[in-house]
Every structure is written in C-alpha cells, then in structure tokens.
Design an enzyme around this catalytic site. Structure first.
Site: not given
Ligand code: HXC
Length: 272
Positions: A26, A71, A148, A166, A195
């Site tokens: 997005i 970041d 959001s 959010k 989306i």
């Molecule tokens: C449970 C999880 C998990 C999962 C990560 N964690 N993935 N817990 N289920 N699937 C936990 C990990 O175990 C860890 O806790 C903590 O989260 C941090 O994980 P890291 O991988 O070290 O974090 P990081 O590398 O900073 O990654 C952040 C992230 C990752 C959010 C977890 O998914 C990411 O970077 N995402 C970015 C891209 C993304 O998500 N895009 C989508 C956006 S859409 P512990 O306790 O083990 O240390 C969006 C829209 C929302 O946001 C609304 C939709 C309508």
C-alpha cells in the site's frame, strides 16, 4: 488506476512526500500516486535492495526520488533519513506513516516480545516519524497521514497486538491534530480495507465468501488508497484534520466474524 485520471497532474509539483515503509504494498502504491501528481518522494524501509527496486518504479514518473534505509524503531536512523530527504528534495510537505508489521497469533500464545515487536513498528515507529518530522512539517505547514486498520476500532481474532497498536495510532493522530493545528499541520488516518496483492493480505485470511460479502463486492487496490491519500494531503482537504477515513468498500459494516473464521482456519493450518 492512478490518481492522474482525476486530479491535476501538477497537484503536488515541487512538494516533498516522505513515506515510511514505502518499499512495497500500500505504501509504495501511495508513493506512486503522489509521484504521478508531481511530488518528489522519499521512501524508507529496512532493506536497501527492496527500496532501490521501488525507487526504480517511482522514477518512471520523472520526479526526484530518494530511497534511504531506516528502521522506524530506530529514531536516530529515521532522523538521518529525514535529513537526507531534506537535503535532496527539500523540506517535507507530507509524511505518510505506513511502516507496519503483522502476523496472526492467538493471544494466549503470543509472547510479550511478539506483542512488543508490532507495537514498536506500528505505534512507536509512527511516533518516531511524527516527532522527527515536526520541524520540517512546521516549516511547510504540512500534513501527516497515518495508515491505520479496521483492527483499531473493531476487535479481530488473533490481532490483539495489531488492534492495540493501530488504536494507539488513531488516538495519537487525534492528539497531534489537536496540538499541531496551530502550526497549520493537519493529521488524519486512513483505514484500508482488504487490498489486493499486499503483504498484509498474504498474512491474513482471504476467502471468496469474504470478498463476495464486501458491499462493493471486490477487493481494494493500492490506488484506491493512493487517491484517498492524495485527496487528504491536498488543498481539497484543507479543513480536514483529526479524522479517520475508512476506505474499505463498506467491509467494516459486516463486523469481523468472517475474518475471524478464516483466521482460525489459517492459524490451524500453520499450527499443523
Ligand atoms: C507468533 C511471532 C510471529 C508469529 C514473529 N513473532 N512472528 N509470534 N507468531 N507468526 C514473534 C517472535 O517470536 C519474537 O518474539 C517477536 O515476534 C519478534 O520477532 P522477530 O522476527 O525478531 O521480529 P522482527 O524481525 O522485528 O520482525 C517483525 C515482524 C515481522 C512484525 C515479526 O513479521 C515483520 O518484520 N513484518 C514486516 C512486514 C509485515 O508484517 N508486513 C505486513 C504489514 S500489513 P520472541 O518472544 O520469540 O522473541 C499490516 C496490516 C495490518 O500491518 C492490518 C491488516 C488489515
């Protein structure tokens, strides 16, 4: 369809737009719509290669583009990115706080660090960007747009971390609109519905029944959000501040039950 179909092509000529998380999804769509309307655009994200690829897509529109890795959880890195953008493109007129993280997780299984990771990226990251952009936005009497989600005002299963983050963003937006209105700075949130083709949709359930149940009976496109962003940042919205604008084809009218059932299935699949 890009906003150039509907808005004057030079609406943002000479303006600078900074989009956090602008390397994909997005946010990249929003960045493209601003570039198509003449804006110089800066994007930041964690991965330089992803940003470089996005920058190449943005350069097609012929405006100045700055792609800088930062970041949003690292306020010093973000401030350095804002300085670079300012040096290359001029003071920021529009800040889009789009960087976000998401995954499905049962509340009872979500670790404190997992909850914190999403709050850090979405909420604290948006504050870091807001705070870091203040001087530039004050100078330009600029605008902030927060991305959001429906989770901010309606509970969705396995999204306790996202809902908290959010909802925090939307309240922060209102506080900022209240406090910075005196500087001519407007702040608003956009709530995208489902989306098509985004990272968020890959991480969340999508079923045919879900799409059919949306009142407008289709998924949204990144351009649907891009045109709302362009409107809200433009002089057309000069008196709009402190608002949450939902752009979801009416999907929120259904509640979250279909999402919740799809999410349960998806999580069961992941849990094996
Ligand atoms: C449970 C999880 C998990 C999962 C990560 N964690 N993935 N817990 N289920 N699937 C936990 C990990 O175990 C860890 O806790 C903590 O989260 C941090 O994980 P890291 O991988 O070290 O974090 P990081 O590398 O900073 O990654 C952040 C992230 C990752 C959010 C977890 O998914 C990411 O970077 N995402 C970015 C891209 C993304 O998500 N895009 C989508 C956006 S859409 P512990 O306790 O083990 O240390 C969006 C829209 C929302 O946001 C609304 C939709 C309508």
């Amino acid at each position: 369809m890009l906003v150039t179909q509907y808005f004057a092509k030079d609406l943002f000529k000479g303006k600078t737009v900074f989009v956090t998380g602008g390397g994909s999804g997005i946010n990249l769509g929003v960045a493209k719509n601003f570039a198509a309307l003449g804006a110089n655009v800066a994007i930041c994200g964690r991965t330089q290669e992803k940003l470089d690829a996005a920058a190449a897509e943005l350069r097609v529109f012929g405006t100045k583009i700055c792609a800088v890795s930062a970041d949003v959880r690292d306020s010093a890195a973000l401030e350095a990115a804002f300085e670079k953008s300012r040096a290359e493109l001029g003071a920021m007129d529009v800040l889009v706080c789009g960087a976000a993280g998401n995954f499905l997780a049962r509340a009872e299984k979500l670790s404190a660090n997992g909850f914190k990771a999403v709050v850090d990226i979405d909420l604290i990251g948006s504050f870091n960007a807001t705070r870091g952009a203040f001087e530039q936005l004050k100078e330009t009497r600029g605008t902030i747009l927060y991305v959001s989600a429906g989770m901010a005002y309606m509970p969705h299963a396995f999204q306790v971390h996202v809902g908290a983050a959010k909802a925090g963003i939307d309240m922060m937006m209102k506080n900022i609109a209240l406090e910075w209105g005196q500087y001519g700075i407007r702040a608003n949130s956009i709530v995208p519905g489902p989306i098509e083709g985004t990272e968020g949709m890959k991480r969340l359930p999508k079923q045919d029944e879900f799409v059919k149940a949306i009142p407008l009976q289709r998924m949204g496109s990144v351009d649907d959000i891009g045109q709302v962003a362009a409107f809200l940042a433009s002089p057309l919205a000069a008196y709009i501040s402190g608002c949450v604008v939902v752009c979801d084809g009416g999907q929120n009218l259904l509640g979250s039950a279909l999402f919740n059932m799809g999410a349960e299935q998806m999580l069961r699949g992941q849990e094996g």
